[in-house]
Design an enzyme around this catalytic site. Structure first.
Site, PDB file in Angstrom:
ATOM      1  N   GLU A   1       0.543  -1.009  -0.513  1.00  0.00           N
ATOM      2  CA  GLU A   1       0.362   0.034  -0.202  1.00  0.00           C
ATOM      3  C   GLU A   1       0.971   0.920  -0.052  1.00  0.00           C
ATOM      4  OE1 GLU A   1      -2.605  -0.200   3.095  1.00  0.00           O
ATOM      5  OE2 GLU A   1      -4.020  -1.690   2.266  1.00  0.00           O
TER       6      GLU A   1
ATOM      7  N   GLU B   1     -10.333  -1.172  15.973  1.00  0.00           N
ATOM      8  CA  GLU B   1     -12.051  -2.747  15.935  1.00  0.00           C
ATOM      9  C   GLU B   1     -10.728  -3.469  17.378  1.00  0.00           C
ATOM     10  OE1 GLU B   1     -12.248  -1.026  12.083  1.00  0.00           O
ATOM     11  OE2 GLU B   1     -11.057  -1.487  13.313  1.00  0.00           O
TER      12      GLU B   1
ATOM     13  N   THR C   1      -8.660   6.116  16.565  1.00  0.00           N
ATOM     14  CA  THR C   1      -7.698   5.593  15.943  1.00  0.00           C
ATOM     15  C   THR C   1      -7.238   7.243  14.565  1.00  0.00           C
ATOM     16  OG1 THR C   1      -7.594   3.870  15.445  1.00  0.00           O
ATOM     17  CG2 THR C   1      -6.817   3.874  16.687  1.00  0.00           C
TER      18      THR C   1
ATOM     19  N   ASP D   1     -18.541   1.802  11.846  1.00  0.00           N
ATOM     20  CA  ASP D   1     -17.064   2.110  11.525  1.00  0.00           C
ATOM     21  C   ASP D   1     -17.254   3.040  10.461  1.00  0.00           C
ATOM     22  OD1 ASP D   1     -14.501   1.442  11.229  1.00  0.00           O
ATOM     23  OD2 ASP D   1     -15.545  -0.304   9.592  1.00  0.00           O
TER      24      ASP D   1
ATOM     25  N   LYS E   1     -15.893   7.302   4.753  1.00  0.00           N
ATOM     26  CA  LYS E   1     -16.095   6.461   4.235  1.00  0.00           C
ATOM     27  C   LYS E   1     -17.647   6.238   4.793  1.00  0.00           C
ATOM     28  CE  LYS E   1     -13.888   2.759   6.379  1.00  0.00           C
ATOM     29  NZ  LYS E   1     -13.700   0.954   7.517  1.00  0.00           N
TER      30      LYS E   1
ATOM     31  N   TRP F   1      -9.290   3.781   2.401  1.00  0.00           N
ATOM     32  CA  TRP F   1      -8.127   4.664   2.230  1.00  0.00           C
ATOM     33  C   TRP F   1      -7.269   5.050   1.171  1.00  0.00           C
ATOM     34  CZ3 TRP F   1      -4.272   3.310   0.511  1.00  0.00           C
ATOM     35  CH2 TRP F   1      -3.334   2.107   0.104  1.00  0.00           C
TER      36      TRP F   1
ATOM     37  N   CYS G   1     -10.765 -15.256  12.127  1.00  0.00           N
ATOM     38  CA  CYS G   1     -10.468 -15.758  11.440  1.00  0.00           C
ATOM     39  C   CYS G   1     -11.433 -15.305  10.211  1.00  0.00           C
ATOM     40  CB  CYS G   1     -10.531 -17.730  11.527  1.00  0.00           C
ATOM     41  SG  CYS G   1     -10.828 -18.646  12.589  1.00  0.00           S
TER      42      CYS G   1
ATOM     43  N   HIS H   1      -9.477 -15.143   6.644  1.00  0.00           N
ATOM     44  CA  HIS H   1      -9.301 -15.905   5.669  1.00  0.00           C
ATOM     45  C   HIS H   1     -10.766 -16.244   4.628  1.00  0.00           C
ATOM     46  CE1 HIS H   1      -5.966 -17.957   6.433  1.00  0.00           C
ATOM     47  NE2 HIS H   1      -5.512 -18.498   7.395  1.00  0.00           N
TER      48      HIS H   1
END
Length: 718
Positions: free
Chosen positions: A97, A211, A268, A333, A360, A423, A637, A641
């Site tokens: 990035e 988060e 943050t 969020d 967002k 972002w 997870c 994933h």
């Protein structure tokens, strides 16, 4: 849960400074003499201008972060002749990035795992390499991949953050260490993925981890010594401990009930900043709440300052000047950490110094940057949570069912937590009067997690919903998938509307660069690097990068030749969790640096993509165990994933595990067999029964994939 670290064997090549394929420079053709004296003088001046080196010194090119280059040697007339000058393959295989910097003929950039590289910008020769030795198991404390967005530079010194919360300074000449400081509390799941900014003698850095349960802040450090000069907290801590400033005390009045400080509160400053030298104001973008769900975080309501806000600070001491909150009482969020741009616009016939942002939440904001006054706010993406923003109050007018309260499941809502814009940097082209937004529509179905319990160091959203796989109703699932899009929006901030759009196959496309050559550059999730005509959006040129691109391009001129450079390599939040939502399909990660020039003649090696093979064992689990395994998978997870266990390509697809890997399940999941790749053991968080249930869910997903592949193969055979 499995994560990949860089290939240590490949790092051995660094000692030899292996040079990847580079094209030889071609001498410039001489300028023909003109019989007209004035034309000759003009030609000489143009030639002198073309001979002048033009660097990329700062993250956003300038303090206003416009990402617009005045270079025009490469233009809409000759971009079709653009070719690869050289490339470099990084020894990593996770998201890339970074915005490279080009200074004195040297290109400085970073890769995943916070590694730093210096190359000769013309030849590609690797000059030096620095490894900050981040602990690979810290990857479990990152929401959105082990990425890094680049370095800052001043007076021969480089500065960058690490995923384990350190700020490091190097000598730019040889990569030797100047200082290394810990900016965060190592007992909390803080991280740094953003690039620092520099204001005079101070290097400014924030952090991530909202988060996972942290309290946000932004800090300034002395560029020479690394000593902390000031720190501004973006949310209040425990009121019993007192408040660090009047600004934090005022923010505390907007939080109510509960004990938000136990989780952290969030807020943050994980990415965007900008600086106005004339006003001497530093602007920081503040993130989401922790947990997301305000009903859990602040049950008595309130705006919860300074979540989802642009905050203006005095850079000498970090003192508060003003703020504007894009999403009061943030619960979805909807961060305001997205790219901020400083410029001058004509508003109602009067010139105004403004700050622009497309956060967002789906609205494009224009603020007076001296006062924070709202000048306009208009939807650039699909928005269903609010009807509009009231220009008198500056507040969004929420729709009746926008908030998911008392355990109710909300409607299909736009945007989701991926945002209408994430972002990936925008670009402001003053010649065209446009801001180019790498936008997307990615809806979500929010639902309160009624069994919420703070899990230190792990996801603490307060919502148990996920995007595409959440609906059990196939019709609703198809509605979700059909509504997902990715777009370039050429936004006119004066007309407050889109002038034109380019549609992509899906979301999560790269950042933007525009130039005076009437060009707009962007990489995309499909693996292409593309040049468009900046005034119309017409595609003019493309290059197959063999991997998805999320980073923004840069351009520079050295020794009379203009170059365009981009860091390629699929990864980041949606690449990990996206699953079927990606639409462009899973992409392999090939972490590489690509540099182009007119008539460049280098070539990438042929790409050989591995095909997924689904060979699941017999299913030993019951339907109840599989359902329980899915629930635990979504807790621990999914962020690495993939939604519905469909990998985006940057991490292993658990549906394609070999028999040997199935046999090692407990050793990996509970014991941490692959900790060096970032896959920690979850033996302290999960019971053997929970690990087994996740395994049963993986087997079910593999069986479904195998059946689908067999059906597709049979259809092709006919």
């Amino acid at each position: 849960m499995m994560m990949s670290r860089y290939n240590l064997a490949a790092l051995a090549l660094f000692s030899a400074c292996v040079l990847m394929a580079c094209a030889k420079q071609s001498p410039e053709a001489p300028t023909e003499a003109s019989n007209d004296g004035q034309a000759a003088v003009a030609a000489d001046k143009a030639q002198d201008a073309r001979a002048t080196d033009v660097e990329w010194l700062k993250h956003g090119l300038d303090d206003g972060e416009n990402r617009f280059s005045t270079l025009s040697d490469i233009s809409d007339e000759n971009v079709g002749d653009l070719g690869l000058a050289w490339f470099y393959d990084y020894p990593t295989n996770r998201g890339m990035e970074a915005t490279p910097l080009i200074i004195d003929g040297v290109m400085y950039t970073t890769s995943s795992w916070s590694l730093v590289y210096a190359h000769d910008a013309v030849t590609g020769e690797l000059l030096w390499f620095y490894d900050p030795q981040v602990p690979p198991d810290w990857a479990v404390h990152l929401c959105c991949d082990v990425v890094n967005r680049g370095v800052a530079y001043q007076d021969g010194q480089l500065f960058f953050g690490t995923i384990d919360g350190r700020l490091i300074s190097l000598n730019a000449e040889d990569g030797s260490l100047r200082w290394d400081i810990q900016t965060t509390d190592r007992s909390r799941p803080y991280s740094i993925t953003g690039a620092p900014r520099i204001v005079r003698d101070k290097v400014i850095i924030g952090n991530g981890g909202g988060e996972l349960g942290v309290r946000g802040y932004v800090s300034a450090y002395n560029v020479d010594t690394g000593d902390q000069i000031w720190r501004f907290y973006t949310v209040p801590g425990n009121p019993d401990d007192g408040f660090e400033s009047d600004a934090v005390a005022a923010a505390a009045e907007t939080w109510g009930g509960g004990a938000w400080w136990e989780v952290g509160g969030g807020g943050t400053v994980w990415d965007s900043m900008a600086y106005d030298a004339e006003l001497d104001l530093l602007y920081v973008g503040v993130g989401n709440g922790a947990p997301w769900n305000r009903q859990i975080r602040s049950p008595d309501g309130g705006d919860n300052l300074y979540l989802s806000s642009i905050v203006a600070l005095k850079p000498d001491d970090g003192s508060y000047v003003w703020h504007y909150q894009t999403t009061p009482g943030e619960t979805w969020d909807y961060t305001a950490t997205q790219h901020m741009i400083l410029t001058e616009l004509s508003i109602d016939g009067e010139p105004r110094d403004v700050i622009m942002q497309a956060p967002k939440n789906g609205f494009f904001y224009v603020l007076d940057r001296a006062t924070g006054e709202l000048l306009s706010a208009d939807a650039y993406a699909t928005v269903t949570w609010a009807s509009h923003v009231d220009l008198k109050t500056g507040r969004p007018v929420e729709t009746a069912d926008a908030r998911y309260l008392d355990g109710a499941t909300g409607p299909l809502q736009f945007p989701g937590p991926i945002g209408g814009h994430n972002w990936h940097p925008m670009s402001h082209n003053p010649d065209a009067g446009l801001v180019y937004i790498p936008a997307q529509d990615t809806p979500w179905i929010y639902k309160t997690d009624e069994a919420f319990e703070h899990r230190p160091g792990y996801w603490n959203t307060g919502t148990d919903s996920v995007p595409a796989s959440m609906p059990d109703d196939p019709e609703l699932k198809q509605q979700v998938l059909a509504s997902i899009t990715g777009t370039i929006i050429a936004w006119d901030p004066i007309a407050k509307s889109a002038r034109w759009k380019v549609e992509h196959a899906g979301p999560w496309n790269g950042g933007m660069l525009s130039t005076a050559g009437n060009l707009l550059f962007q990489g995309n999730a499909e693996g292409e690097f593309v040049a468009y005509r900046a005034d119309t959006g017409e595609e003019l040129w493309s290059f197959d990068a063999q991997t998805g691109i999320v980073a923004p391009p840069v351009t520079f001129r050295k020794d009379g030749t203009q170059y365009v450079a981009i860091v390629a390599g699929w990864g980041g939040a949606l690449a990990l969790v996206g699953g079927e939502a990606l639409k462009a399909g899973p992409k392999p990660n090939r972490s590489r640096l690509l540099v182009f020039k007119i008539n460049g003649d280098a070539a990438l090696p042929p790409a050989v993509d591995k095909q997924l093979v689904f060979n699941p064992p017999e299913q030993p689990g019951s339907e109840e165990q599989i359902a329980a395994g899915k629930a635990v998978y979504l807790q621990y997870c999914v962020m690495c994933h993939g939604d519905a266990m469909v990998s985006g390509g940057a991490t292993p697809d658990l549906r394609a595990l070999t028999p040997e890997k199935h046999a090692q399940w407990d050793a990996v999941v509970l014991g941490g067999l692959h900790w060096q790749n970032g896959m920690v053991g979850f033996g302290e968080q999960l019971t053997k029964e929970q690990a087994d249930n996740i395994h049963y869910y993986a087997i079910e997903r593999a069986q479904i994939a195998a059946k689908s592949a067999a059906t597709e193969s049979g259809a092709q055979g006919h």
